[in-house]
Design an enzyme around this catalytic site. Sequence first.
Site, mmCIF file in Angstrom:
data_model
loop_
_atom_site.group_PDB
_atom_site.id
_atom_site.type_symbol
_atom_site.label_atom_id
_atom_site.label_comp_id
_atom_site.label_asym_id
_atom_site.label_seq_id
_atom_site.Cartn_x
_atom_site.Cartn_y
_atom_site.Cartn_z
ATOM 1 N N HIS A 6 114.522 -34.619 106.174
ATOM 2 C CA HIS A 6 113.505 -34.069 107.076
ATOM 3 C C HIS A 6 112.984 -32.719 106.606
ATOM 4 O O HIS A 6 112.325 -32.007 107.343
ATOM 5 C CB HIS A 6 114.050 -33.947 108.500
ATOM 6 C CG HIS A 6 115.311 -33.146 108.581
ATOM 7 N ND1 HIS A 6 115.409 -31.881 108.090
ATOM 8 C CD2 HIS A 6 116.524 -33.458 109.077
ATOM 9 C CE1 HIS A 6 116.625 -31.439 108.295
ATOM 10 N NE2 HIS A 6 117.330 -32.373 108.884
ATOM 11 N N HIS A 35 118.647 -25.242 112.458
ATOM 12 C CA HIS A 35 117.454 -24.393 112.313
ATOM 13 C C HIS A 35 116.300 -25.167 112.938
ATOM 14 O O HIS A 35 116.141 -26.357 112.707
ATOM 15 C CB HIS A 35 117.277 -24.111 110.813
ATOM 16 C CG HIS A 35 115.887 -23.884 110.358
ATOM 17 N ND1 HIS A 35 115.117 -22.849 110.819
ATOM 18 C CD2 HIS A 35 115.114 -24.552 109.447
ATOM 19 C CE1 HIS A 35 113.936 -22.892 110.203
ATOM 20 N NE2 HIS A 35 113.921 -23.917 109.392
ATOM 21 N N TYR A 95 107.683 -19.635 109.735
ATOM 22 C CA TYR A 95 106.875 -20.163 108.634
ATOM 23 C C TYR A 95 106.082 -21.376 109.122
ATOM 24 O O TYR A 95 106.437 -22.005 110.131
ATOM 25 C CB TYR A 95 107.744 -20.501 107.412
ATOM 26 C CG TYR A 95 108.761 -21.596 107.608
ATOM 27 C CD1 TYR A 95 108.410 -22.942 107.482
ATOM 28 C CD2 TYR A 95 110.088 -21.297 107.900
ATOM 29 C CE1 TYR A 95 109.339 -23.954 107.647
ATOM 30 C CE2 TYR A 95 111.025 -22.301 108.068
ATOM 31 C CZ TYR A 95 110.654 -23.633 107.943
ATOM 32 O OH TYR A 95 111.571 -24.630 108.125
ATOM 33 N N TYR A 126 138.203 -2.370 74.219
ATOM 34 C CA TYR A 126 137.075 -2.720 75.098
ATOM 35 C C TYR A 126 136.262 -3.754 74.342
ATOM 36 O O TYR A 126 135.804 -3.502 73.220
ATOM 37 C CB TYR A 126 136.241 -1.478 75.412
ATOM 38 C CG TYR A 126 135.017 -1.786 76.235
ATOM 39 C CD1 TYR A 126 135.142 -2.364 77.504
ATOM 40 C CD2 TYR A 126 133.732 -1.522 75.765
ATOM 41 C CE1 TYR A 126 134.028 -2.662 78.272
ATOM 42 C CE2 TYR A 126 132.612 -1.811 76.534
ATOM 43 C CZ TYR A 126 132.761 -2.384 77.781
ATOM 44 O OH TYR A 126 131.658 -2.686 78.532
ATOM 45 N N ASP A 160 132.713 -8.298 80.192
ATOM 46 C CA ASP A 160 133.344 -7.317 79.309
ATOM 47 C C ASP A 160 134.751 -7.091 79.835
ATOM 48 O O ASP A 160 134.997 -7.187 81.042
ATOM 49 C CB ASP A 160 132.542 -6.014 79.234
ATOM 50 C CG ASP A 160 132.176 -5.447 80.591
ATOM 51 O OD1 ASP A 160 132.199 -6.193 81.586
ATOM 52 O OD2 ASP A 160 131.869 -4.243 80.672
HETATM 53 P P1 FAD Z 1 121.339 -33.467 101.548
HETATM 54 O O1 FAD Z 1 119.921 -33.845 101.545
HETATM 55 O O2 FAD Z 1 121.946 -33.241 102.893
HETATM 56 O O3 FAD Z 1 122.093 -34.591 100.780
HETATM 57 C C1 FAD Z 1 123.491 -34.701 100.795
HETATM 58 C C2 FAD Z 1 123.823 -36.159 100.845
HETATM 59 O O4 FAD Z 1 125.215 -36.335 100.704
HETATM 60 C C3 FAD Z 1 123.447 -36.759 102.193
HETATM 61 O O5 FAD Z 1 122.490 -37.764 101.991
HETATM 62 C C4 FAD Z 1 124.758 -37.279 102.725
HETATM 63 O O6 FAD Z 1 124.618 -38.483 103.436
HETATM 64 C C5 FAD Z 1 125.588 -37.452 101.458
HETATM 65 N N1 FAD Z 1 127.008 -37.374 101.721
HETATM 66 C C6 FAD Z 1 127.683 -36.420 102.385
HETATM 67 N N2 FAD Z 1 128.975 -36.696 102.455
HETATM 68 C C7 FAD Z 1 129.164 -37.868 101.801
HETATM 69 C C8 FAD Z 1 130.287 -38.686 101.550
HETATM 70 N N3 FAD Z 1 131.499 -38.349 101.964
HETATM 71 N N4 FAD Z 1 130.106 -39.824 100.864
HETATM 72 C C9 FAD Z 1 128.864 -40.187 100.431
HETATM 73 N N5 FAD Z 1 127.777 -39.467 100.664
HETATM 74 C C10 FAD Z 1 127.909 -38.315 101.345
HETATM 75 N N6 FAD Z 1 114.479 -26.072 101.943
HETATM 76 C C11 FAD Z 1 113.417 -25.637 101.262
HETATM 77 O O7 FAD Z 1 113.519 -25.384 100.071
HETATM 78 N N7 FAD Z 1 112.222 -25.453 101.857
HETATM 79 C C12 FAD Z 1 112.041 -25.698 103.163
HETATM 80 O O8 FAD Z 1 110.938 -25.537 103.700
HETATM 81 C C13 FAD Z 1 113.137 -26.143 103.929
HETATM 82 N N8 FAD Z 1 113.013 -26.354 105.243
HETATM 83 C C14 FAD Z 1 114.047 -26.847 105.952
HETATM 84 C C15 FAD Z 1 113.858 -27.132 107.287
HETATM 85 C C16 FAD Z 1 114.859 -27.682 108.024
HETATM 86 C C17 FAD Z 1 114.651 -27.997 109.462
HETATM 87 C C18 FAD Z 1 116.114 -27.924 107.405
HETATM 88 C C19 FAD Z 1 117.238 -28.523 108.172
HETATM 89 C C20 FAD Z 1 116.319 -27.631 106.077
HETATM 90 C C21 FAD Z 1 115.289 -27.082 105.331
HETATM 91 N N9 FAD Z 1 115.444 -26.760 103.985
HETATM 92 C C22 FAD Z 1 114.374 -26.325 103.272
HETATM 93 C C23 FAD Z 1 116.745 -26.876 103.311
HETATM 94 C C24 FAD Z 1 116.838 -28.160 102.531
HETATM 95 O O9 FAD Z 1 116.415 -29.217 103.321
HETATM 96 C C25 FAD Z 1 118.249 -28.426 102.061
HETATM 97 O O10 FAD Z 1 118.817 -27.264 101.571
HETATM 98 C C26 FAD Z 1 118.269 -29.503 100.986
HETATM 99 O O11 FAD Z 1 117.571 -30.626 101.419
HETATM 100 C C27 FAD Z 1 119.687 -29.890 100.648
HETATM 101 O O12 FAD Z 1 119.687 -30.951 99.742
HETATM 102 P P2 FAD Z 1 121.027 -31.662 99.318
HETATM 103 O O13 FAD Z 1 120.689 -32.769 98.412
HETATM 104 O O14 FAD Z 1 121.996 -30.667 98.893
HETATM 105 O O15 FAD Z 1 121.640 -32.178 100.702
#
Ligand code: FAD
Length: 823
Positions: free
Chosen positions: A45, A222, A256, A535, A548
């Site tokens: 999302h 958020h 934003y 050093y 270092d």
């Molecule tokens: P995720 O997309 O959460 O992916 C992790 C995946 O791991 C998930 O699909 C999950 O199902 C899987 N997983 C977890 N545990 C397991 C398990 N045990 N076994 C198998 N699978 C597992 N970022 C920006 O840069 N710009 C923005 O404008 C922005 N706006 C945002 C607005 C909102 C409302 C939110 C909530 C976030 C926003 N972010 C934004 C942040 C951004 O969405 C996230 O930081 C980013 O999507 C994280 O990506 P990811 O792949 O690490 O995590």
Amino acid sequence: SPRVVIIGAGIVGTNVADELVSRGWDDITVVEQGPLNMPGGSTSHAPGLVFQTNSSKTMSEFAKYTVSKLLSLEQDGQSCFNQVGGLEVATTPERLEELKRKRGWAQSWKIETHLLTTDECLELYPLLDRDSVLGGLHIPSDGLALAARAVQLLIARTTEAGVRYLDLTPVTNIERSDGKVTGVTTPNGSIPADIVISCAGFWGVEIGAMVGLPIPLLPLAHQYVKTGSLQALATPNKPANGADLPILRHQDQDLYYREHGDRYGIGYYGHRPMPVVAASLGRTPTHVDEKHMPSRLDFTAEDFKPAWEASKKLLPVLREAEITDGFNGIFSFTPDGGPIVGQHPTLDGFYVAEAVWVTHSAGVAKALAELLTTGRSEVDLADCDLARFEEVQLAPAYVSETSQQNFVEVYDILHPMQPRESPRNLRVSPFHARQQELGAVFVESRAWERPQWFEANAELLQDLPAQWRPVSRDVWSARFHSPISAVEAWKTRTAVAMYDMTPLKRLEVFGPGAANLLQRLTTSDILKHPDQATYTLMLDNGGGILGDVIVARLEPDSFHVGVFSPTALDYISRTARKHSKRNPNQWTQVRDITGATCSIGLWGPLAPSVMQALQAPDIANLPHHGFCKTFIAGIPVLAIRLSHVGELGWEIYTSAEFGLRLWDVLWAAGQAYGVVAAGRAALNALRMETGFRDWGADMTSEHGAYEAGLGQLVDSGKEGCVGEAAVKGRSEGGALRRLRTLTVDDGRSVVLGKEPVFYDGRAAGYVTSAAFAYTIRKPIAYAYLPGEVLDGEAVEIEYFGRRIRATVTDEPLSNVSARRERP
Ligand code: FAD
């Protein structure tokens, strides 16, 4: 290639798969607990705003790469990045200044930006309220990541290249044997692996727990809303998620904005922090859609009220609109706002890439893939290394409090010297009570309390000779600063001062393999002068500086090693473990003795007199870098003649229980010689005057020894050390860029770091460190500049939009004479 399992098919996991496959790795499985078409994590999302400019060079490099990659990722002629540009507006004079500072970072990291007047902001974004906006910063290359689409295209591209995707498959355990990962457990059985990379986003804490690894991230909700249709945004043939206007930040109100076709999307950081425990969300359902996914919690309308009022003020068209959809979306926050990338300290093959924004996702993935395939990342990873945290910073209460604070401050104007308010007093040196009596003003660093200056020295301001008097500073650089530091610098150069060096890390490296290990990891022959500490540098295999270190061989198999960061400890420990495993007879152990010991730097021309008064001739007579274990007034100490400030003296170490007495003994003996306690502000100025580089700022893995001006620490005759091949044949003269000292011409404009430096009219480098050099009564700065820049040439530093003239100056600075101790 090794068998790799990636946990999570969000924007990070799919990018990691893509970056690995493009580097030739061919046995990769991505395991995702949700359905592949919409896994349900934060990416599913994410509105995808990408603002590239960041105070961290590393983060900006990650963002720049993400933009270029998403632009190139296309299907049916449509890329995954809508480069509408970014606009940050200022509605307060403070923010207007902050935008100038931000433009400085952008110039330092080579991102095109333009400062705009109110009129220009309205020209670019006509829906803004003219009366609210004082000006803005336009970043033409920013825009919107189509993150969910990018994930699907990456899945398609990597599947074609042979990557396997298993969806609806939660990883429930990490299998390991003999200190190495061997696979992951899922309800459908095990998947063998040599390397497991957790890209589980805010579920990272749960995955970390499977391998006893505390992950310092906190999932927080958020708020994000969408309005109903707005005539003002409607343009013919605009896609439902389309956007024409720049993405917009209104940071004064933590807001934003972006367009979703003819609707506005609004994100808000001004509400109370709402922590979430990922494990409480239950299993991801087999069906996930826009409105139903684990990372989406119910909207709490009450929390959004101030945001809606502020939005209607900034964008008057919203007065006609209403909120039609809202949710509290979950993603990760960390104690310092940086992502968490790196390896498990003791379980080989286990890696994490978590707490990563969409903005930085492809950049982080590239860096991790480089690390895995070549052993080093092109971009320095210190700002995001898992190992940057100290153990105490991994405590759940610490992570929770500091990550919530980070959420609260995410859009705040933060001064680089601004100390954390809480939690404080987690780690104090044995001298703390005495320092408090002397009116120490403490700053927090890695949970340590470190005196910045001592109010007790204020009374000496009246004695300060004219040539030592500090100049008055502008309001910004005067914050978190005191002229008392001038007194402490003066006393260090003319009498003697005591510095608390306890928080610098000290290690005991011992065992039959210790000598070989340290020889392998450092650039100097540490055995050449048995009575002297060395050093030296640790390099990666590409010649980049990993740290270092100061090495003293106390016994044939036992070394005292001073390092300057937790990442250096992690590196040495990891390598020691590897070597010991390979050759058990040649084992080495590494013990972090920092907390169990303490250290005082006693420095100044009268330091020898203090030592004579204490009847410690073996210390007083030490040669440069000499060391000895002895007693001072009956206290067992290790003393090394080394100096961070360019004055004669020693670092004196003892175990923690003797610390207070050591302080008292030195203090009492020093009275006859005018001893003062001195803080970090004076230390920083004096170390810069002397040419001492700070790892993490003045040198990182992006710099080589010769570029950093530390070629003398590379022993050309030494063979078999890491980085040897990379430095062979290099020289200072041949370096394309070099760290140079700049002196500010007007004698009073103090800068603080990260400002762009202009040479021949173009931004050619940036300030890595800066200080007021009391000894020459001028501000100074270090900056990497093209190799051909000569001593005496003119440059300009841009500070809040103002150009400050400076001169490239030879080291050591005049007045800081050569007789003074070199590092
Ligand atoms: P995720 O997309 O959460 O992916 C992790 C995946 O791991 C998930 O699909 C999950 O199902 C899987 N997983 C977890 N545990 C397991 C398990 N045990 N076994 C198998 N699978 C597992 N970022 C920006 O840069 N710009 C923005 O404008 C922005 N706006 C945002 C607005 C909102 C409302 C939110 C909530 C976030 C926003 N972010 C934004 C942040 C951004 O969405 C996230 O930081 C980013 O999507 C994280 O990506 P990811 O792949 O690490 O995590």
